[in-house]
Design a protein around this motif. Sequence first.
Motif, short mmCIF file in Angstrom:
data_model
loop_
_atom_site.label_atom_id
_atom_site.label_comp_id
_atom_site.label_asym_id
_atom_site.label_seq_id
_atom_site.Cartn_x
_atom_site.Cartn_y
_atom_site.Cartn_z
N GLN A 30 -20.82 -1.86 14.47
CA GLN A 30 -21.36 -0.65 13.86
C GLN A 30 -22.22 -0.99 12.64
O GLN A 30 -23.32 -0.44 12.47
CB GLN A 30 -20.21 0.28 13.46
CG GLN A 30 -20.64 1.58 12.81
CD GLN A 30 -21.31 2.53 13.77
OE1 GLN A 30 -21.21 2.38 14.99
NE2 GLN A 30 -22.04 3.50 13.25
N GLN A 31 -21.76 -1.89 11.80
CA GLN A 31 -22.53 -2.29 10.62
C GLN A 31 -23.82 -2.98 11.03
O GLN A 31 -24.87 -2.77 10.42
CB GLN A 31 -21.70 -3.21 9.72
CG GLN A 31 -20.56 -2.50 9.02
CD GLN A 31 -19.62 -3.47 8.32
OE1 GLN A 31 -19.33 -4.54 8.85
NE2 GLN A 31 -19.15 -3.08 7.15
N ARG B 54 -25.48 -2.49 13.77
CA ARG B 54 -26.35 -1.46 14.34
C ARG B 54 -27.08 -0.69 13.25
O ARG B 54 -28.28 -0.47 13.33
CB ARG B 54 -25.52 -0.51 15.21
CG ARG B 54 -26.35 0.53 15.94
CD ARG B 54 -25.50 1.41 16.83
NE ARG B 54 -24.60 2.28 16.11
CZ ARG B 54 -24.95 3.46 15.56
NH1 ARG B 54 -26.19 3.88 15.65
NH2 ARG B 54 -24.07 4.19 14.93
N THR B 55 -26.35 -0.31 12.22
CA THR B 55 -26.97 0.52 11.18
C THR B 55 -27.80 -0.29 10.18
O THR B 55 -28.80 0.20 9.68
CB THR B 55 -25.90 1.33 10.41
OG1 THR B 55 -24.95 0.43 9.85
CG2 THR B 55 -25.23 2.32 11.32
N GLN B 56 -27.42 -1.52 9.91
CA GLN B 56 -28.10 -2.29 8.87
C GLN B 56 -29.20 -3.21 9.39
O GLN B 56 -30.12 -3.54 8.65
CB GLN B 56 -27.09 -3.13 8.10
CG GLN B 56 -26.09 -2.31 7.30
CD GLN B 56 -25.08 -3.18 6.59
OE1 GLN B 56 -25.37 -4.32 6.22
NE2 GLN B 56 -23.89 -2.65 6.38
N LYS C 16 -31.40 1.64 15.53
CA LYS C 16 -29.94 1.80 15.65
C LYS C 16 -29.45 1.55 17.08
O LYS C 16 -28.58 2.24 17.59
CB LYS C 16 -29.48 3.19 15.19
CG LYS C 16 -30.06 3.66 13.87
CD LYS C 16 -29.25 3.17 12.73
CE LYS C 16 -29.65 3.82 11.43
NZ LYS C 16 -30.54 3.05 10.62
N SER D 160 -27.38 0.29 19.77
CA SER D 160 -25.99 -0.19 19.83
C SER D 160 -25.83 -1.33 20.85
O SER D 160 -24.98 -2.21 20.65
CB SER D 160 -25.03 0.94 20.15
OG SER D 160 -25.40 1.61 21.31
#
Length: 177
Positions: A155-156, A158-160, A165, A167
């Motif tokens: 998750q980190q 993917r977002t950073q 984003k 996945s």
Amino acid sequence: RRGDSLYHSQERQKESAEINASLFALKECVRARASNSSRVPFRNHNLTRILRESFERDGARLCVIAAVSPNATDTEHSVETLRFATAIVGTDSQIKEGETRTVVPAMKTFESRDILSPKQWDNAHLKRFLAHKKMDRVKLTNKHDGKVLMKMSVQQMRTQLFDDKDSELAKRLFDIL
């Protein structure tokens, strides 16, 4: 060898017994075939039932491949494997050695001290690795190194690290690290 199996689970002991039974049945069939016996006991085990045609067909050939270990701790097992293979094949005159081949490493070999774990990668090493893996959509900053990425969850990542984003790409990155 008994000491090796002393601590095996009941399931593993059953599996070992089944393997030994199948190998014994195979050896008996090969011996019968080699001695031109009128009866080949292929019905003694499921493995030999599957191989029935090979025991009945004229001109059928047998290839035995024995896997042995170079480790000193496995010497006893390796010797037993070679004894079994010799027993299956028969006399020395029936054993034919294949041609010798030299195995060439596909990549440059490294000393263990030359290999870094991903946690030890600096930013430049990480960028080279990602380029090699064709992960060009990863957005790294100068603060990103192997240690930082190894602490990230999917998750980190993917977002950073991905503008879109994505996945699936984040999961792929997580898996290859």
